[in-house]
Design an enzyme around this catalytic site. Structure first.
Site, short mmCIF file in Angstrom:
data_model
loop_
_atom_site.label_atom_id
_atom_site.label_comp_id
_atom_site.label_asym_id
_atom_site.label_seq_id
_atom_site.Cartn_x
_atom_site.Cartn_y
_atom_site.Cartn_z
N TYR A 146 1.79 6.22 -0.68
CA TYR A 146 0.47 6.60 -0.48
C TYR A 146 0.36 8.29 -0.24
O TYR A 146 -0.69 8.85 -0.06
CB TYR A 146 0.21 5.88 1.10
CG TYR A 146 -0.23 4.54 0.95
CD1 TYR A 146 0.60 3.51 0.31
CD2 TYR A 146 -1.48 4.31 1.26
CE1 TYR A 146 0.06 2.49 0.26
CE2 TYR A 146 -2.16 2.90 1.30
CZ TYR A 146 -1.42 2.00 0.38
OH TYR A 146 -1.79 0.75 0.52
N LYS A 195 12.99 -2.99 -2.63
CA LYS A 195 13.53 -3.03 -3.81
C LYS A 195 14.66 -2.30 -4.34
O LYS A 195 14.69 -1.55 -4.96
CB LYS A 195 12.20 -2.82 -4.60
CG LYS A 195 12.10 -3.25 -6.05
CD LYS A 195 12.11 -4.90 -6.49
CE LYS A 195 12.36 -5.28 -7.66
NZ LYS A 195 12.28 -6.88 -7.74
N ASP A 227 9.96 -8.85 -4.05
CA ASP A 227 9.30 -10.14 -4.68
C ASP A 227 9.96 -11.43 -4.26
O ASP A 227 8.97 -12.43 -4.10
CB ASP A 227 9.81 -9.93 -6.32
CG ASP A 227 11.16 -9.74 -6.59
OD1 ASP A 227 11.90 -9.35 -5.59
OD2 ASP A 227 11.67 -9.73 -7.62
N ASP A 251 1.35 -2.97 2.65
CA ASP A 251 0.14 -3.19 2.34
C ASP A 251 -0.14 -4.55 1.81
O ASP A 251 -0.97 -5.23 2.08
CB ASP A 251 -0.38 -2.12 1.50
CG ASP A 251 -1.83 -2.35 1.06
OD1 ASP A 251 -2.66 -2.62 1.90
OD2 ASP A 251 -2.11 -2.09 -0.12
N ASP A 255 -1.26 -8.31 3.73
CA ASP A 255 -2.59 -9.14 3.07
C ASP A 255 -2.02 -10.97 3.00
O ASP A 255 -2.73 -11.60 3.08
CB ASP A 255 -3.07 -8.50 2.15
CG ASP A 255 -4.29 -7.69 2.03
OD1 ASP A 255 -4.51 -7.24 3.37
OD2 ASP A 255 -5.12 -7.53 1.58
C1 IPM Z 1 -5.01 -1.29 4.63
C2 IPM Z 1 -6.09 -0.94 3.54
C3 IPM Z 1 -5.60 0.41 3.33
C4 IPM Z 1 -4.52 0.65 3.08
C5 IPM Z 1 -6.77 1.06 2.12
C6 IPM Z 1 -8.20 0.66 2.54
C7 IPM Z 1 -6.66 2.61 1.81
O1 IPM Z 1 -5.94 -1.87 2.37
O2 IPM Z 1 -5.33 -0.89 5.81
O3 IPM Z 1 -4.32 -2.22 4.43
O4 IPM Z 1 -4.11 0.34 1.65
O5 IPM Z 1 -3.55 1.16 3.63
MG MG Z 2 -4.16 -3.46 2.83
#
Ligand code: IPM
Ligand code: MG
Length: 360
Positions: A146, A195, A227, A251, A255
């Protein structure tokens, strides 16, 4: 106790859900004799529209001067919003990355657990769910891909893009320590995800995590390739206590973990630096498609405010009161549309906020 909170309502459903979280904080203040002062700043698309940039330096200075930051969500529809025709550094997400970096928020805590009342929303079958799961993802937030150098150039007539993944020993050590510290307060297990079979940065990660682990003899440490971790999250989520990982893997895995709970509208998060300062936000996004319709679920933001009470203000009793009020509302059968199921009573964002306040 008197505390100053910088508030970033942001875009989409951001203003609606933050309003409910502030309502809950005010109820806590009234009940427990505290005072919370709020200062709004702009970030994301609303800041682009008003100031031409996703986050101004003045806004950063305001946030820095506060005791904590409460954030709703930022960004719009990436295919249709004009914000996504701008240069990458001027888009809404650049504001989020800037505030993380400027405030030194390197430790991102993302809890993912199954709410007993919402078991039926979990996409996994009951055999896998068993008696539930409860994990904390500790994601490194200010390093890695990032924030590495990036460029797009033409090499030998071919358009070529490069992103750089760099981690220093210091960056790994401080996030590892946060991971082990939180594991000590939980079930004392850390799964460090990397990884290391391919990446140098992951091999250094593993080496430093092993070193830090020696300071925490009570904590069980295991290493897992990313993975495999993605598979294990849907195969046997109960095996995880703390997942410690770098920015990009965190990230993606956070999710996945959130989805596995079946209720992303319920999950909070905290981004911390080395002091008590933190930024608190729901794990979900700005949902522009339902903005302004009172359909959003404010619970993730309310629970983020509870994390603020606990981690930045050391108000454990007050945080418990908020978390218990949320559990009570669910037990009483109230649901926003995203978690609605048969026989329950559907309510809007605002009413959900009021129902939580009534139970504090
Ligand atoms: C998160 C989001 C952010 C990230 C984006 C919006 C830049 O997906 O907070 O997980 O990737 O960190
Ligand atoms: Mg995210």
């Amino acid at each position: 106790m008197e505390k100053n909170i910088t508030v970033i309502k942001g875009d989409g459903i951001g203003p609606e859900i933050v309003t409910q979280a502030q309502k809950v904080l005010d109820k806590v203040a009234e009940k427990f004799g505290h005072k919370f002062n709020y200062t709004d700043i702009l970030m994301g698309g609303c800041s682009i529209d008003a100031c031409g940039v996703p986050l101004t330096d003045e806004a950063v200075a305001t946030a820095k001067a506060a005791d904590a930051v409460l954030l709703g969500a930022i960004g719009g529809n990436t295919s249709t919003s004009p914000w996504y025709k701008l240069a990458p550094e001027l888009r809404p997400e650049a504001g989020l990355l800037k505030i993380r970096k400027e405030l030194g928020l390197f430790a991102n805590l993302r809890p993912a657990y199954l709410f007993e009342q919402l078991k039926s929303a979990c996409p996994l079958n009951s055999e896998i769910i068993g008696s539930g799961f409860d994990m904390m993802i500790m994601r490194e937030l200010t390093g890695g891909l990032y924030f590495g150098a990036r460029k797009t150039e033409t090499v030998g007539g071919v358009e070529t893009a490069t992103d750089t993944l760099t981690y220093s020993e210091i960056e790994i050590e401080r996030i590892a320590r946060k991971g082990f510290d939180i594991a000590m307060k939980r079930r004392k297990k850390v799964t460090s995800v990397d990884k290391a079979n391919v990446l140098d940065s992951s091999r250094l990660w593993r080496k430093i995590v092993n070193k830090v682990a020696q300071e925490y003899p009570e904590v069980e440490l295991e290493h897992m390739l990313v993975d495999n971790c993605a598979m294990q999250l849907v195969k046997d989520p109960a095996q995880f206590d703390v997942i410690l990982t770098e920015n990009m893997f965190g990230d993606i895995l956070s999710d996945e973990a959130a989805m596995v709970t079946g209720s992303i509208g319920m999950l909070s998060s905290a981004s911390l630096n080395d002091t008590k300062f933190g930024l608190y936000e729901p794990s979900h996004g700005s949902a522009p498609d339902i903005a302004g319709t009172d359909k959003a679920n404010p619970i993730a933001t309310v629970l983020s405010a509870a994390m603020m009470l606990r981690y930045s203000f050391d108000l454990d009793k007050e945080a418990d009161a908020v978390e218990n009020a949320v559990k009570k509302v669910l037990a009483d059968g109230f649901r926003t549309v995203d978690i609605m199921s048969e026989g329950m009573k559907q309510v809007g964002c605002e009413e959900m906020g009021s129902l939580i306040c009534e139970r504090i």
